[in-house]
Design an enzyme around this catalytic site. Structure first.
Site, mmCIF file in Angstrom:
data_model
loop_
_atom_site.group_PDB
_atom_site.id
_atom_site.type_symbol
_atom_site.label_atom_id
_atom_site.label_comp_id
_atom_site.label_asym_id
_atom_site.label_seq_id
_atom_site.Cartn_x
_atom_site.Cartn_y
_atom_site.Cartn_z
ATOM 1 C CB SER A 198 75.172 -34.913 128.147
ATOM 2 O OG SER A 198 73.848 -34.981 128.728
ATOM 3 C CB ALA B 195 72.868 -31.976 126.519
ATOM 4 C CE LYS B 196 70.823 -33.598 135.533
ATOM 5 N NZ LYS B 196 69.732 -32.950 135.583
ATOM 6 C CB CYS B 197 74.854 -28.679 129.087
ATOM 7 S SG CYS B 197 73.716 -27.855 128.320
ATOM 8 C CE1 TYR C 149 68.685 -28.265 135.506
ATOM 9 C CE2 TYR C 149 70.233 -28.777 133.728
ATOM 10 C CZ TYR C 149 69.085 -29.276 134.548
ATOM 11 O OH TYR C 149 68.829 -30.436 134.296
#
Length: 365
Positions: A106, A203-205, A209
């Site tokens: 990420s 990517a966990k950004c 969300y």
């Protein structure tokens, strides 16, 4: 303070921690993400200096200049994982090395410095060790760990920042969905998409969300628990839920999930489910599933079960699907046998109640 792939953490205990009595009261029903422990981890980064000033200190607000880069250009990533009590009084984590690897991926996508995996995992150990009394002992309880990093440099200009702050906070939690494990109803968004090819879907950004919230509000307005996104190009194929991956179980026992093509978050629970399903004798496939096929296969009975999975909710059955033109049930709206078996096996491995042939569980102490 040493640099490189290992840092020495300075421990600064909270001088005014929550009392044992108040902590016990909070742990009776902590909910999810509402109660927080006494401490946090902070590590700083600067170009030309690297990672430095690693601390475990009292949880407190973060002083922030209004020109901090994250507030304007959204350079931010995070992870989520849990620590569990074991029957012998110990504490374990589930696959923290996988979270460390995804955090690094990420960071690369968001043009941020990569935190060494050893520092990532060590920071979790340090926080768990000092806040171990906050870990719930109930059947559904765990300590949710939230590592995150953001651009802290004070400037205005579209470029990668030169300074970053990495942090870890922790929250004792109960079940993600209230009322225990029961099938949820999902809304297939007709207008919103989560991510496009070449974007930040893998990517966990935080931006991913934030982009899902309007669709999630639409789902709630339609009486649903979660939103399901279709692909951004053809608006035909299932991508994932707002915060979870999705699986389909067919009448011949085949377990299917959409492939990782850059628009779907490579879930750590998703990866574990694929391994467990294969070991249980199911044919496992990663292939596109269109919404039209989802609807048709549910109507014919060929599709028997659908479930979502993620760190927070583990494995959650999907019982109903709604969309602007109608709705339909999956398997009569009841939890499926394969779904619940995979969920129980995963929960038992995470909590040290079942064999761990893959070496996923890491003992903290």
């Amino acid at each position: 303070m040493s640099g490189g792939d290992k840092l020495d953490f300075e421990i600064r205990p909270n001088l005014a921690p929550v009392s044992a009595a108040d902590r016990a009261a909070l742990l009776v029903n902590p909910g999810f993400g509402r109660v927080f422990t006494d401490h946090m981890v902070t590590v700083r980064y600067a170009d030309g200096k690297g990672w430095y000033d690693a601390r475990v200190e009292a949880r407190a607000p973060i002083p922030m200049d209004p020109a901090s880069a994250v507030l304007h250009y959204a350079q931010e990533i995070f992870e989520g994982l849990k620590a569990y009590r074991t029957a012998d009084g110990g504490v374990t984590m589930f696959r923290p090395d996988a979270n460390a690897a995804r955090f690094a991926t990420s960071a690369q996508r968001m043009a941020m410095p990569v935190l060494p995996p050893e520092v990532f995992v060590d920071s979790l150990h340090k926080l768990i060790e000092i806040d171990r009394e906050w870990i719930p002992t109930g059947e559904d309880g765990s300590l949710y760990l939230r590592p995150f990093m953001f651009a802290s440099e004070v400037f205005l200009g579209v470029r990668p920042a030169n300074e970053y702050l990495y942090m870890v906070i922790a929250s004792p939690v109960g079940a993600y969905f209230t009322g225990g494990v029961k099938p949820v109803t999902v809304w297939v968004s007709p207008d919103y998409t989560r991510a496009a090819p070449g974007g930040t879907g893998a990517a966990k950004c935080g931006g991913n969300y934030a982009a899902s919230l309007a669709a999630q509000a639409e789902a709630i307005e339609a009486g649903c628990d979660q939103v399901v996104f279709l692909d951004a190009v053809e608006r035909r194929f299932v991508d994932e839920l707002g915060g979870m991956n999705v699986f389909f179980v067919y009448d011949d026992g085949t377990v299917v999930t959409p492939p990782l093509t850059g628009t779907i978050l490579p879930g750590i629970t998703r990866d574990a489910v694929l391994a467990l399903a294969g070991a249980a004798g199911h044919q496992v496939e990663e292939r596109p599933v269109s919404f039209a096929d989802w609807q048709a296969d549910a109507a014919s009975g060929r599709l028997r079960e659908v479930f979502a999975c993620g760190t927070a909710a583990v494995v959650t059955p999907i019982g109903g699907v709604r969309f602007p033109d109608g709705e339909f049930l999956i398997g009569g709206g009841e939890p499926g046998r394969v779904t619940m078996a995979l969920r129980q096996q995963l929960v038992d491995i995470q909590r040290g109640k079942a064999a761990d042939p893959h070496g996923w569980v890491q003992r903290v102490f």
